[in-house]
Enzyme design. Structure first.
Site, PDB file in Angstrom:
ATOM      1  N   ARG A   6       9.130  32.494 -48.011  1.00 38.74           N
ATOM      2  CA  ARG A   6       8.854  31.058 -47.936  1.00 38.74           C
ATOM      3  C   ARG A   6       8.620  30.645 -46.477  1.00 38.74           C
ATOM      4  NH1 ARG A   6       7.739  26.328 -50.925  1.00 38.74           N
ATOM      5  NH2 ARG A   6       9.486  24.874 -51.000  1.00 38.74           N
ATOM      6  N   THR A  42       1.236  25.794 -56.196  1.00 40.71           N
ATOM      7  CA  THR A  42       1.636  27.168 -56.455  1.00 40.71           C
ATOM      8  C   THR A  42       0.632  27.964 -57.272  1.00 40.71           C
ATOM      9  OG1 THR A  42       3.807  26.156 -56.835  1.00 40.71           O
ATOM     10  CG2 THR A  42       3.716  28.498 -56.776  1.00 40.71           C
ATOM     11  N   ASP A  61       8.503  19.612 -48.833  1.00 36.59           N
ATOM     12  CA  ASP A  61       9.515  20.006 -49.811  1.00 36.59           C
ATOM     13  C   ASP A  61      10.941  19.843 -49.293  1.00 36.59           C
ATOM     14  OD1 ASP A  61       7.641  20.520 -51.683  1.00 36.59           O
ATOM     15  OD2 ASP A  61       7.822  22.691 -51.686  1.00 36.59           O
ATOM     16  N   GLY A  89       4.964  23.124 -59.614  1.00 42.60           N
ATOM     17  CA  GLY A  89       6.006  22.310 -59.002  1.00 42.60           C
ATOM     18  C   GLY A  89       7.307  22.329 -59.772  1.00 42.60           C
TER      19      GLY A  89
END
Length: 660
Positions: free
Chosen positions: A177, A470, A512, A563
């Protein structure tokens, strides 16, 4: 002065104004096309932006104002939400899926959004190098997806991968990430919440390349060179490809944006530079192709993270141009989080798989794998029911598990090392699941099923973050290895920052993180575990998952995009497979259900397909319902008597699987 990192200056620079314009002109996607335009900001925020824009000669306020419409969503939640995390394809589930969309392989399979990439990976890696494996293939597959569908993934982003091998010690989870730059802090978006979505300040340090390289070094076959995995994708970018439906529709949606930013986004424009390329047109990405070839020749990803190399310098210059704070030290110090996957047993002695322990492997780190396991532990207390999809009792159990899973997610956040923090251990504790099970059983006496009357009774600790975007793919090979990988640049085209020299499209993953002193409309405070901090990864709803049989063989490889709907979609896929005994084709094609606790309502993909009787039953249980545009995409592979049944979510993203 760094924009948004402190008080917004009176005079905004041109690129920031253009990015604000971009954010305000994108629309809600209805029936696959932007038939109505809706602002993504609250009226208060819009007024503040308009006041700032009035002093600028770069853009007439009236031009922007015509795009602004009242946000008419009735969720009662934060009005700063948006729908710019999904492509504008017509999306609809199916109760009669075409059997040709089920691909059956004897040796291996790839389930992804892009058949062109799956075919390239199989032909250029798995078949060309017989000793190669799923880890090798994942490198080519991920890079190809980022090359072709560059609106939702790419090397400017990051993600998670779960790998399973023949032995338990081979299983691996890598958290690649994006990380917050070292100059980040929890107040950084206090004066400009939109700056977490657009421009340089929204960019986290990219991790995809490092994650792929670590997977290659840790679990690759050793029978293929790094260069062999990169070159096919670099050549594709150089030669070009025909634009498909998903990319064509998304480019069309953003046409005004790219015409405004044509200096940086010229590769998506037609020959006269008066419009974007369309579906069926030929597109090339020479800058990204050249950069990938340099990585291929180097044999590693070192140039990308080397502060003295032109690649890293160019990226930092581009992010700085758009007021970002990421610097060369951030890039050079980036690392991935490698651990064993989170795991648990399910369905021991279950009705349709007697005396069988299925082992679930899922991602750790800053993902939502722990929340998924918490929900599965709850569901494991209830019996199987073949054909139980949308039956009264089974649906009640699933929905309540989803609500408790959302509560579990509110406790999650990034951590380092092997040891789980106490707040994550809590949701994995059988006692936590038992509390939920007792609540579910207590409210389902004598067939009278009732959801709890108030969301607070599910005990969420903090506001539940709502990630976006994504892309996911699943791979199995002929050696018994499997890969489940989810990657993203977050919203469509990420931060809208593109480096024309390297071809990198940068993420907006900083969005996020929780924003300090910004409780949601339900008065839940932002999570203390998910504030921006130097080097921290934002919480993700991602949960790439592999389910192993009692023999340790991959039985289901699954993951999703979409999401906050990722975890509920993966959960429903697993439940349909092992609780309802549904085939993988129907499991993915059928309409899905979603509940994330806040807003306190069920989201259903199709009222007509689910039927009036089911809707009436759900209403009697105390649920509020809303029919929604499908937002999640599931790609999975199932082991059926030694054959690989691969299904991509054609119904929601036109994906078609490939097998060999």
């Amino acid at each position: 002065m760094l924009l948004c990192n402190r008080k917004v200056p009176k005079t905004l620079n041109t690129c920031f104004i253009l990015h604000i314009f971009t954010l305000l002109t994108l629309g809600v996607l209805v029936s696959g096309m932007p038939s109505k335009m809706v602002s993504f900001a609250s009226q208060e925020t819009l007024q503040r932006i308009n006041n700032l824009l009035r002093g600028s000669a770069n853009r007439d306020v009236d031009i922007i104002a015509e795009y602004l419409k009242k946000d008419d969503d009735d969720d009662g939640g934060d009005k700063d939400h948006h729908n710019i995390d999904i492509d504008p394809l017509p999306r609809r589930p199916s109760l009669t899926p075409d059997r040709q969309l089920l691909k059956v392989g004897l040796h291996g399979a790839i389930s992804s959004d892009l058949e062109v990439c799956s075919n390239l990976t199989i032909n250029e890696v798995l078949l060309k190098f017989p000793g190669s494996n799923a880890a090798d293939a994942a490198v080519t597959q991920a890079l190809c997806k980022g090359m072709v569908n560059f609106f939702n993934s790419g090397i400017g982003g990051g993600g998670y991968v779960v790998f399973s091998g023949k032995d338990d010690e081979d299983h691996l989870s890598i958290d690649f990430r994006e990380k917050a730059p070292m100059d980040s802090h929890k107040f950084m978006f206090e004066n400009c919440s939109l700056c977490s979505k657009i421009g340089g300040l929204a960019v986290g340090v990219p991790g995809e390349l490092m994650g792929l390289y670590r997977l290659f070094k840790e679990r690759g076959s050793g029978q293929v060179d790094w260069r062999d995995l990169i070159e096919p994708v670099a050549k594709l970018g150089s030669v070009g490809w025909q634009i498909g439906e998903a990319l064509g529709a998304t480019l069309e949606l953003y046409e005004d944006v790219f015409l405004t930013l044509k200096e940086d986004w010229s590769f998506v424009l037609n020959s006269t530079h008066d419009g974007v390329l369309k579906e069926g047109d030929w597109i090339k990405r020479p800058a990204l192709s050249n950069m990938l070839m340099e990585l291929a020749k180097n044999g590693s990803v070192a140039p990308f993270y080397d502060p003295d190399h032109w690649i890293a310098k160019s990226m930092i210059d581009t992010v700085a141009k758009y007021n970002g704070i990421m610097n060369l030290q951030d890039v050079s110090s980036y690392d991935v989080h490698v651990t064993k996957p989170l795991s648990m047993k399910i369905r021991k002695g279950a009705n349709f798989i007697p005396d069988n322990d299925m082992t679930v492997l899922t991602s750790s780190g800053s993902s939502s794998g722990a929340a998924l396991l918490a929900a599965l532990r709850i569901m494991d207390n209830f019996q199987n029911q073949e054909g139980g999809d949308y039956e009264k009792e089974t649906t009640y159990h699933l929905l309540e598990s989803m609500k408790w899973m959302a509560s579990a997610r509110s406790r999650l956040g990034d951590f380092e090392g092997e040891a789980l923090p106490k707040h994550i251990e809590e949701v994995l504790d059988p006692e936590w699941a038992l509390k939920a099970v007792k609540s579910i059983k207590r409210n389902s006496q004598d067939g009278n099923f009732k959801t709890l009357e108030n969301w607070t009774l599910y005990d969420p600790a903090y506001d539940i973050n709502n990630p976006h975007g994504t892309a996911h793919f699943s791979i199995v090979d002929s050696h018994g290895n499997a890969v489940s990988l989810t990657t993203t640049i977050n919203l469509l085209f990420g931060s809208l920052v593109h480096d024309p020299k390297t071809g990198v499209i940068f993420n907006n993953e900083m969005d996020d993180f929780a924003q300090f002193n910004k409780s949601n409309s339900f008065e839940l405070a932002p999570s203390i575990y998910n504030f921006p901090e130097p080097g921290k990864r934002p919480l993700s709803s991602t949960a790439p998952t592999i389910v192993l049989s009692e023999l340790g063989i991959p039985d289901l490889v699954v993951g999703a995009s979409g999401g906050s709907r990722i975890t509920t979609s993966v959960l429903q896929t697993i439940v349909r497979t092992y609780w309802y005994n549904m085939p993988i084709l129907e499991t993915i094609a059928y309409p899905r259900i979603h509940h994330q606790l806040l807003p306190d309502r069920i989201e259903l993909e199709s009222f007509p397909m689910i039927g009036k009787a089911v809707l009436s039953t759900l209403k009697e249980m105390g649920y509020t319902m809303k029919e929604v545009f499908p937002k999640s995409v599931v790609n999975a592979i199932r082991n059926v008597r030694g054959e690989w049944h691969a299904v991509s979510d054609y119904w929601r993203k036109r994906g078609i699987s490939s097998v060999y």
